[in-house]
Write an enzyme that holds these catalytic residues in place. Structure first.
Site, short mmCIF file in Angstrom:
data_model
loop_
_atom_site.label_atom_id
_atom_site.label_comp_id
_atom_site.label_asym_id
_atom_site.label_seq_id
_atom_site.Cartn_x
_atom_site.Cartn_y
_atom_site.Cartn_z
N TYR A 29 -82.15 9.35 -25.00
CA TYR A 29 -81.31 9.96 -23.96
C TYR A 29 -79.86 10.07 -24.43
CZ TYR A 29 -79.40 10.82 -19.26
OH TYR A 29 -78.77 11.36 -18.15
N ASP A 30 -79.32 8.96 -24.90
CA ASP A 30 -77.91 8.92 -25.28
C ASP A 30 -77.61 9.95 -26.38
OD1 ASP A 30 -78.34 6.73 -23.69
OD2 ASP A 30 -77.33 5.28 -24.98
N GLN A 56 -74.34 -7.50 -14.67
CA GLN A 56 -73.96 -6.18 -15.22
C GLN A 56 -73.45 -5.30 -14.07
OE1 GLN A 56 -77.06 -7.22 -14.72
NE2 GLN A 56 -78.61 -5.61 -14.70
N1 UDP Z 1 -81.85 -2.53 -12.55
C1 UDP Z 1 -82.33 -3.70 -11.95
N2 UDP Z 1 -83.53 -3.65 -11.29
C2 UDP Z 1 -84.28 -2.50 -11.20
C3 UDP Z 1 -83.80 -1.31 -11.81
C4 UDP Z 1 -82.57 -1.39 -12.49
O1 UDP Z 1 -81.66 -4.75 -11.98
O2 UDP Z 1 -85.37 -2.54 -10.59
C5 UDP Z 1 -80.55 -2.59 -13.25
C6 UDP Z 1 -80.62 -2.06 -14.69
O3 UDP Z 1 -80.99 -3.10 -15.57
C7 UDP Z 1 -79.18 -1.59 -14.87
C8 UDP Z 1 -78.75 -1.14 -13.48
O4 UDP Z 1 -79.66 -1.75 -12.57
O5 UDP Z 1 -78.36 -2.66 -15.28
C9 UDP Z 1 -78.81 0.37 -13.30
O6 UDP Z 1 -80.07 0.80 -13.74
P1 UDP Z 1 -80.58 2.29 -13.57
O7 UDP Z 1 -81.94 2.35 -14.17
O8 UDP Z 1 -80.44 2.73 -12.17
O9 UDP Z 1 -79.58 3.20 -14.39
P2 UDP Z 1 -78.72 2.99 -15.73
O10 UDP Z 1 -77.33 2.79 -15.27
O11 UDP Z 1 -79.22 1.80 -16.50
O12 UDP Z 1 -78.94 4.25 -16.46
#
Ligand code: UDP
Length: 304
Positions: A129-130, A193
């Site tokens: 993706y990146d 995070q």
């Molecule tokens: N995340 C989480 N639980 C979930 C899905 C995501 O803790 O069930 C965390 C994920 O590890 C990230 C953040 O939420 O740190 C945002 O994840 P998302 O997949 O929405 O988008 P990203 O910003 O990573 O592209």
């Protein structure tokens, strides 16, 4: 975006192979004479006739989706971007690329300004993706510089709102779905995070302003209101009254530790900033998800 542009009196052609999207999201437009839908992969040549604007928004966007479709994701960012730039060049149309905050990878500069070049693992699981989006940005700038195509690049930060897929794996639908079913909310890592969530109507307003601007270099479009994932889980619990608690899972590889847009450029250049706060945006989103069939149930589409 389609609803917004149609309300402004524009005529649209939507092109999507529905790899991760849903026809249900445009079912209400089926009888609108100003809207045409072509079910097609944009990595194949597309000819939609003379047009004024190309909004190249095609790509899987959820980590779960692009990990399932890594090659398709790389293809749509590379070949797909080139095909769409060719369309823009052919008709002298203005081109908008929806790029991503993932271009900054796991950022070492915080908040992220557009001048930061990023910290991306080029071979990690997220690289499909990146690097696809980074290539798409480079291709867009090449068409701009060498062929004079009018282009803009938006770097979108985490967006949410109605019409997301309930099971697309991203944190907003995942947490809302779990909370509404009274199941534990799955926090990845220790929840420290951070992310900054932008409501969809704010994003669309920013994208349209950028589309009609003369700015070719990337512009961050996102909400600078930053929170930890644990705080986000608390917000979902408060809104839904969930009693399911939380459960901790492993942090996915290369998951960015912090993310917050610096939107000074969008403020200055586009007169844009987000208007919808998290409480309001989440309330509408939760209402939308409450109306959906539970996970696993077939989603009715216009053709079934
Ligand atoms: N995340 C989480 N639980 C979930 C899905 C995501 O803790 O069930 C965390 C994920 O590890 C990230 C953040 O939420 O740190 C945002 O994840 P998302 O997949 O929405 O988008 P990203 O910003 O990573 O592209």
């Amino acid at each position: 975006m389609c609803d917004y542009l149609l309300a402004k009196g524009m005529t649209l052609v939507g092109v999507d192979n529905l790899l991760t999207g849903s026809r249900q999201n445009i079912a209400h437009l089926a009888s609108n004479p100003a809207f045409e839908f072509v079910e097609q992969d944009v990595t194949e040549p597309v000819d939609v006739g003379p047009i004024d604007y190309v909004l190249h928004m095609a790509s899987p966007a959820s980590p779960k989706d692009y990990l399932e479709y890594p090659i398709e994701t790389l293809e749509v960012g590379s070949t797909g971007t080139r095909q769409m730039l060719e369309v823009a060049q052919r008709y002298g149309a203005k081109f908008l690329l929806t790029s991503t905050s993932e271009c900054y990878g796991d950022p070492l500069v915080h908040p992220q300004t557009e001048s930061y070049w990023g910290n991306v693992n080029p071979v990690g699981p997220r690289s499909c993706y990146d690097e696809s989006k980074r290539f798409a940005e480079a291709m867009t700038m090449a068409y701009h510089r060498s062929r004079g195509v009018k282009t803009s690049i938006a770097r979108i930060f985490n967006t949410y709102g109605p019409r997301m897929k309930l099971n697309d794996g991203r944190v907003v639908p995942a947490f809302v779905d779990q909370a509404l079913r009274g199941e534990p909310i799955t926090i990845f890592g220790d929840g420290s995070q951070t992310r900054s969530f932008c409501y969809v109507s704010d994003l669309i307003d920013g994208l349209v302003r950028l589309l009609v601007s003369g700015e070719a270099y990337p512009t961050n479009i996102g909400n600078p209101s930053e929170m930890t994932i644990s705080q986000f889980a608390d917000a979902i619990v408060a809104l839904t009254g969930s009693k399911g608690g939380v459960v901790y899972h492993a942090l996915p590889e290369d998951d960015p530790k912090q993310r917050k847009p610096d939107i000074s450029k969008a403020r200055r250049l586009l007169g844009w900033e987000p208007k919808v706060g998290l409480d309001e945006g989440l309330r509408v989103t939760v209402e939308y998800f409450r109306g959906l069939p539970p996970t696993g149930a077939p989603v009715r589409t216009a053709t079934t």
